[in-house]
Write a protein that holds these residues in place. Structure first.
Motif, short mmCIF file in Angstrom:
data_model
loop_
_atom_site.label_atom_id
_atom_site.label_comp_id
_atom_site.label_asym_id
_atom_site.label_seq_id
_atom_site.Cartn_x
_atom_site.Cartn_y
_atom_site.Cartn_z
N LYS A 47 -73.22 -79.18 -27.99
CA LYS A 47 -73.38 -79.72 -29.20
C LYS A 47 -72.37 -78.95 -29.91
O LYS A 47 -71.56 -79.55 -30.91
CB LYS A 47 -74.89 -80.04 -29.96
N ARG A 48 -72.45 -78.21 -29.73
CA ARG A 48 -71.74 -76.13 -30.34
C ARG A 48 -70.22 -76.27 -30.17
O ARG A 48 -68.55 -76.70 -30.67
CB ARG A 48 -72.11 -74.99 -30.23
N HIS A 49 -69.46 -76.47 -28.95
CA HIS A 49 -68.87 -77.57 -28.24
C HIS A 49 -67.83 -78.23 -27.65
O HIS A 49 -66.75 -77.94 -27.18
CB HIS A 49 -68.75 -76.15 -26.77
N HIS A 50 -68.30 -79.59 -27.98
CA HIS A 50 -67.94 -80.39 -27.25
C HIS A 50 -66.77 -81.10 -28.24
O HIS A 50 -66.11 -80.47 -29.36
CB HIS A 50 -68.85 -81.98 -28.40
N PRO A 51 -65.22 -80.64 -28.23
CA PRO A 51 -64.28 -81.29 -28.09
C PRO A 51 -64.41 -82.12 -29.35
O PRO A 51 -63.40 -82.02 -30.67
CB PRO A 51 -63.23 -81.43 -27.52
N ASP A 52 -65.47 -83.27 -29.62
CA ASP A 52 -65.86 -84.63 -30.55
C ASP A 52 -66.01 -83.26 -31.97
O ASP A 52 -65.13 -84.18 -32.84
CB ASP A 52 -65.88 -85.75 -30.26
N VAL A 53 -66.56 -83.19 -31.89
CA VAL A 53 -66.70 -81.96 -33.04
C VAL A 53 -65.69 -80.50 -33.22
O VAL A 53 -66.00 -80.07 -34.14
CB VAL A 53 -68.17 -81.37 -32.84
N GLY A 54 -64.72 -80.21 -32.69
CA GLY A 54 -63.91 -79.79 -33.00
C GLY A 54 -64.18 -78.38 -31.75
O GLY A 54 -63.24 -77.00 -31.84
N GLY A 55 -64.79 -78.48 -30.89
CA GLY A 55 -65.11 -77.03 -30.34
C GLY A 55 -64.15 -77.16 -29.20
O GLY A 55 -62.94 -77.62 -29.04
N SER A 56 -64.59 -76.52 -28.44
CA SER A 56 -63.28 -75.86 -27.45
C SER A 56 -63.22 -76.69 -26.50
O SER A 56 -64.52 -76.50 -24.90
CB SER A 56 -63.11 -74.10 -26.90
N ALA A 57 -62.56 -77.19 -25.25
CA ALA A 57 -62.34 -77.64 -24.09
C ALA A 57 -62.63 -77.33 -23.63
O ALA A 57 -63.39 -77.69 -21.98
CB ALA A 57 -60.58 -78.98 -24.42
N HIS A 58 -62.61 -75.90 -23.13
CA HIS A 58 -62.36 -74.58 -22.28
C HIS A 58 -63.96 -74.33 -22.20
O HIS A 58 -64.27 -74.61 -20.98
CB HIS A 58 -61.18 -73.58 -21.73
N ALA A 59 -64.64 -74.43 -23.35
CA ALA A 59 -65.63 -73.40 -23.48
C ALA A 59 -66.66 -74.80 -22.94
O ALA A 59 -67.60 -74.44 -22.32
CB ALA A 59 -66.17 -73.33 -25.17
N PHE A 60 -66.18 -76.15 -23.10
CA PHE A 60 -67.20 -77.30 -23.13
C PHE A 60 -67.18 -77.71 -21.79
O PHE A 60 -68.24 -77.17 -20.63
CB PHE A 60 -66.69 -78.34 -23.36
N ARG A 61 -66.03 -77.12 -20.71
CA ARG A 61 -65.12 -77.51 -19.03
C ARG A 61 -66.51 -76.19 -18.69
O ARG A 61 -67.74 -76.47 -17.45
CB ARG A 61 -64.42 -77.72 -19.09
N ARG A 62 -66.47 -75.12 -19.21
CA ARG A 62 -67.59 -73.93 -18.51
C ARG A 62 -68.98 -73.68 -18.70
O ARG A 62 -70.00 -73.76 -17.61
CB ARG A 62 -67.14 -72.28 -18.83
N VAL A 63 -69.26 -74.74 -19.54
CA VAL A 63 -70.92 -74.41 -19.79
C VAL A 63 -71.48 -75.74 -18.79
O VAL A 63 -72.01 -75.81 -18.57
CB VAL A 63 -71.66 -75.20 -21.42
N ASN A 64 -70.24 -76.44 -18.84
CA ASN A 64 -70.65 -78.10 -18.15
C ASN A 64 -71.19 -77.71 -16.60
O ASN A 64 -71.62 -77.98 -15.36
CB ASN A 64 -70.34 -79.34 -18.15
N GLU A 65 -69.72 -77.04 -15.93
CA GLU A 65 -69.78 -76.75 -14.31
C GLU A 65 -71.18 -75.14 -14.97
O GLU A 65 -71.41 -75.25 -13.37
CB GLU A 65 -68.77 -75.77 -14.46
N ALA A 66 -71.49 -74.71 -14.68
CA ALA A 66 -72.44 -73.84 -14.82
C ALA A 66 -74.05 -74.16 -14.79
O ALA A 66 -74.63 -73.92 -13.89
CB ALA A 66 -72.66 -72.70 -16.07
N TYR A 67 -73.80 -75.22 -16.04
CA TYR A 67 -75.44 -76.68 -15.64
C TYR A 67 -75.85 -76.90 -14.27
O TYR A 67 -76.47 -77.19 -13.76
CB TYR A 67 -75.05 -77.45 -16.82
N GLN A 68 -73.97 -77.55 -14.31
CA GLN A 68 -74.11 -78.63 -12.73
C GLN A 68 -74.29 -77.14 -11.62
O GLN A 68 -75.72 -78.12 -10.32
CB GLN A 68 -72.82 -79.62 -12.38
N GLN A 69 -73.47 -76.59 -11.72
CA GLN A 69 -74.34 -74.91 -10.52
C GLN A 69 -75.52 -74.54 -10.41
O GLN A 69 -75.90 -74.69 -9.33
CB GLN A 69 -73.38 -74.15 -10.76
N LEU A 70 -76.31 -74.60 -11.60
CA LEU A 70 -77.68 -74.21 -12.03
C LEU A 70 -78.16 -75.35 -11.51
O LEU A 70 -79.46 -75.46 -10.51
CB LEU A 70 -77.79 -73.40 -13.24
N MET A 71 -77.15 -76.55 -11.53
CA MET A 71 -79.02 -77.66 -11.45
C MET A 71 -78.91 -78.48 -9.95
O MET A 71 -80.15 -79.31 -9.46
CB MET A 71 -78.88 -78.79 -12.83
N ALA A 72 -77.47 -78.23 -9.42
CA ALA A 72 -77.71 -78.25 -8.05
C ALA A 72 -78.96 -77.92 -7.12
O ALA A 72 -79.27 -76.74 -6.79
CB ALA A 72 -76.63 -78.01 -6.91
#
Length: 263
Positions: A238-263
């Motif tokens: 919610k904080r880093h989503h590009p649609d709300v003005g967040g950083s696309a780079h930070a959003f991608r890092r958060v998503n990749e970290a989540y996918q790695q931990l949940m794998a």
């Protein structure tokens, strides 16, 4: 229905009010007219709703016989216009292909191809673009696709009105991407042979290190539960989503970290 005004007389007694030829009071006729008006208003509202649904359906589901939004002639004209601009000789087809992949990865969601991204924005746009480009990609067609990866649905406007700016920005992005790749290669070559042997001897430690990095991205520590990981992921998305003005780079890092931990 209705009544003849000539039969009207200003009597206060309701019983003396004029009657229609069928014997009904005038008030009965008025009530019938009002009911009929209500029925007509409901019918008009229903027709307006159906018209609105039809309009939305027209935008969301293009007709099978609708003309293509992008033609091969347009792609050729855009490529020829860019080829006449300063800086065109600096562009490389391989770099343009890599730039398209990079822009797709930086978008949301990162797994979509250029065709899928454009089709989501305007139904059929990406499909028409790929069909106009054809199976064989050249430097000119790669530059056109890179422009759509960069500008999205507004790419056609930039290609028509200011191809010089398109070439200039593509050159800048190509240079930035080349610098990042060079820096990554330098960091890789700095690793000594002993570093590689240590990593090879301790795969479990390397795995733990990657997990710790992913947890750090989510602001968590080793031992966090899956529920804590999910809650942290939702908060950071919610904080880093590009649609709300967040950083696309930070959003991608958060998503990749989540996918790695949940794998």
């Amino acid at each position: 229905m209705g009544f003849d005004p000539r039969q009207w007389s200003p009597h206060r007694d309701m019983a003396s009010w004029p009657r229609s030829t069928s014997g009904q009071r005038v008030t009965s006729n008025v009530e019938a007219i009002l009911r009929e008006n209500d029925a007509l208003r409901r019918e008009v509202k229903r027709l307006q709703q159906e018209l609105e649904r039809a309009r939305r359906s027209q935008w969301q589901q293009p007709s099978a016989h609708a003309p293509a939004r992008i033609s091969a002639e347009q792609v050729q004209a855009w490529g020829a216009a860019m080829a006449r601009q300063p800086g065109w000789s600096q562009l490389r087809q391989v770099a343009l292909d890599a730039l398209i992949d990079q822009l797709n990865r930086n978008s949301f969601p990162s797994r979509l191809s250029l065709q899928q991204r454009l089709d989501r924005l305007v139904s059929g746009l990406g499909t028409d673009l790929l069909a106009a480009v054809g199976p064989r990609t050249t430097k000119k067609t790669a530059a056109v696709m890179a422009a759509f990866a960069l500008y999205g649905v507004r790419a056609s406007e930039w290609l028509e009105e200011d191809p010089a700016r398109v070439v200039s920005e593509l050159c800048q992005l190509q240079t930035q991407s080349s610098r990042r790749q060079t820096q990554a290669n330098r960091r890789q070559t700095r690793r000594t042979r002993s570093d590689r042997r240590t990593t090879d001897r301790e795969p479990s430690a390397a795995a733990v290190s990657e997990e710790e990095k992913a947890l750090a991205v989510l602001g968590l520590q080793v031992g966090a539960t899956q529920e804590q990981i999910k809650q942290a992921f939702r908060r950071l998305v919610k904080r880093h989503h590009p649609d709300v003005g967040g950083s696309a780079h930070a959003f991608r890092r958060v998503n990749e970290a989540y996918q790695q931990l949940m794998a």
